[in-house]
Design an enzyme around this catalytic site. Structure first.
Site, short mmCIF file in Angstrom:
data_model
loop_
_atom_site.label_atom_id
_atom_site.label_comp_id
_atom_site.label_asym_id
_atom_site.label_seq_id
_atom_site.Cartn_x
_atom_site.Cartn_y
_atom_site.Cartn_z
N TYR A 114 0.84 -1.20 0.00
CA TYR A 114 0.00 0.00 0.00
C TYR A 114 0.88 1.26 0.00
CZ TYR A 114 -4.21 -2.72 1.32
OH TYR A 114 -5.27 -3.58 1.37
N LYS A 158 6.41 -13.76 4.17
CA LYS A 158 6.65 -14.55 2.97
C LYS A 158 8.13 -14.37 2.59
CE LYS A 158 4.69 -17.14 -0.21
NZ LYS A 158 3.88 -18.36 -0.04
N ASP A 189 0.85 -17.97 4.09
CA ASP A 189 -0.15 -18.87 3.50
C ASP A 189 -0.49 -20.00 4.47
OD1 ASP A 189 2.47 -19.70 3.10
OD2 ASP A 189 2.20 -20.34 1.01
N ASP A 213 -4.40 -7.33 6.11
CA ASP A 213 -5.75 -7.05 5.59
C ASP A 213 -6.48 -8.37 5.33
OD1 ASP A 213 -7.92 -5.64 4.43
OD2 ASP A 213 -7.10 -6.03 2.44
N ASP A 217 -9.69 -10.56 7.64
CA ASP A 217 -11.00 -11.02 7.13
C ASP A 217 -11.13 -12.54 7.30
OD1 ASP A 217 -11.54 -8.38 6.25
OD2 ASP A 217 -12.54 -9.09 4.43
C1 IPM Z 1 -9.55 -2.56 5.61
C2 IPM Z 1 -9.98 -2.24 4.18
C3 IPM Z 1 -9.04 -1.22 3.55
C4 IPM Z 1 -7.66 -1.87 3.45
C5 IPM Z 1 -9.46 -0.68 2.19
C6 IPM Z 1 -10.85 -0.17 2.16
C7 IPM Z 1 -8.52 0.41 1.76
O1 IPM Z 1 -10.08 -3.39 3.42
O2 IPM Z 1 -9.40 -1.63 6.41
O3 IPM Z 1 -9.40 -3.73 5.93
O4 IPM Z 1 -7.39 -2.59 2.49
O5 IPM Z 1 -6.86 -1.61 4.34
MN MN Z 2 -9.90 -5.21 4.62
#
Ligand code: IPM
Ligand code: MN
Ligand code: NAD
Length: 323
Positions: A114, A158, A189, A213, A217
């Site tokens: 990023y 990684k 992974d 990130d 999730d």
């Molecule tokens: C998060 C989101 C953000 C990220 C996006 C919306 C920029 O997915 O905060 O997890 O990738 O950091």
């Molecule tokens: Mn995210």
């Protein structure tokens, strides 16, 4: 205490007011002010976040943030990334607590993939993955600070493929040794799978930006889904609290959004300003609401956002009256 409130887009305006009300009821000293950023603003004005918005956010003691939708503009850079950079919110802390786990994912929040250094050529597009010594050192130190009061640190990486992760891994190991934090490394992974197979093996996990990130999730699976996970974006001077989930346009405006992630983000805000008692009361109110069998559909219940939030507020009132 001055709190900037960015509801954002999609379900942001449905879940953030619930979190804001919770804060207001526990801390009457809070002074809230809205800052509009995101897709809605971009659509209306051509700009998703202005310099004045950034200044307003910088003037707050803390920021409560919903989620923003990415506009369909190829030249567009995410508002959230802009804010994280402008406020130098280098540590993204994502606690994953549930029956099966008590894990804190610490995600580097300003560089890695990023970096924002990217360009398009005729036949390819490039994004530079930047891992700096300073960036790695400060996130490693932050993660060790958390792990020190807990148990151990895992460095998700990684390094078998990426030179940038050799640097990241080595600095994390160095910092953990210096802080006397037990530390091991794991390829990201394999870690992603093992986190789901054997969550009790993990305590604090530190990793680079995009791995964190994705991993967070994935980790949401352990606690019922994205509607449950809060996060704190921490810098030296500023702090922003937001759910891990996005603006969820598929369910926006349907009274389906689970406000728990946003409310838990408010609890992280309270913890950040030193109010551990109020933070614990919020968590207790969430548990008590679930214990009454009230939950939103994403986690198997039947309640809408409004009904769940009403029950949560009731539990919070009961808990605060008792004390
Ligand atoms: C998060 C989101 C953000 C990220 C996006 C919306 C920029 O997915 O905060 O997890 O990738 O950091
Ligand atoms: Mn995210
Ligand atoms: P998302 O997190 O918005 O949604 C993923 C899935 O989870 C959807 O099916 C959604 O309905 C469900 N979900 C998410 N939060 C929920 C909640 N509180 N209650 C019930 N269900 C919930 O991710 P996405 O669909 O990939 O992205 C949608 C938009 O959000 C995109 O524009 C993306 O860029 C943006 N986004 C923003 C942020 C942020 O601002 N922090 C984070 C992630 C994605």
């Amino acid at each position: 205490m001055k709190i900037a409130v960015c509801e954002g887009d999609g379900i942001g305006p449905e879940v953030v007011p619930v979190a804001r009300d919770v804060l207001e009821s526990l801390r009457p000293d809070c002074e809230f002010f809205p800052v509009e950023v995101g897709y809605g603003k971009w659509d209306r004005t051509g700009s998703a976040c202005t310099d004045d918005d950034i200044s307003a956010l910088k003037s707050a003691d803390a920021i409560l943030f919903g989620a923003v939708t990415t506009p369909p503009d190829p030249g567009y850079r995410s508002v959230l990334l802009e804010i994280r950079h402008a406020l130098d919110l280098y540590a993204n802390v994502r606690p994953v607590r549930g029956e099966k786990c008590d894990i804190v994912i610490v995600r580097e929040n300003t560089e890695g993939l990023y970096s924002g250094i990217e360009w398009q050529e005729a036949d390819r597009a490039c994004t530079v993955r930047v891992v700096s010594r300073r960036g790695s050192r400060r996130i490693a130190r932050y993660a060790c600070g958390i792990a020190k009061g807990r148990s151990h640190l895992t460095v998700g990486n990684k390094a078998n493929v990426l030179k940038s992760d050799v640097l990241f891994r080595d600095i994390c190991l160095e910092e953990a040794a210096r802080c006397r934090v037990p530390c091991s490394t794991q390829y990201i992974d394999a870690l992603a799978l093992d986190l789901l197979m054997a969550p009790s093996r993990y305590d604090v996990i530190v990793t680079t930006n995009i791995f964190g990130d994705i991993l967070s999730d994935i980790a949401a699976y352990l606690v019922g889904g994205l509607g449950m996970l809060p996060s704190a974006n921490i810098g030296r001077r500023h702090a922003l609290f937001e759910p891990v989930h996005g603006s969820a346009p598929d369910i926006a405006g349907k009274d389906l959004a689970n406000p728990v992630a946003a409310v838990r983000s408010a609890a992280l805000l309270l913890k950040h300003v030193g109010d551990d008692t109020a933070a614990a009361q919020v968590e207790e109110a969430i548990s008590a609401t679930f214990a009454r069998g009230i939950a939103t559909r994403d986690i198997g219940g039947t309640a809408g956002t409004a009904a769940f939030s009403g029950a949560l507020r009731e539990e919070l009132r009961r808990i605060t009256r008792r004390e």
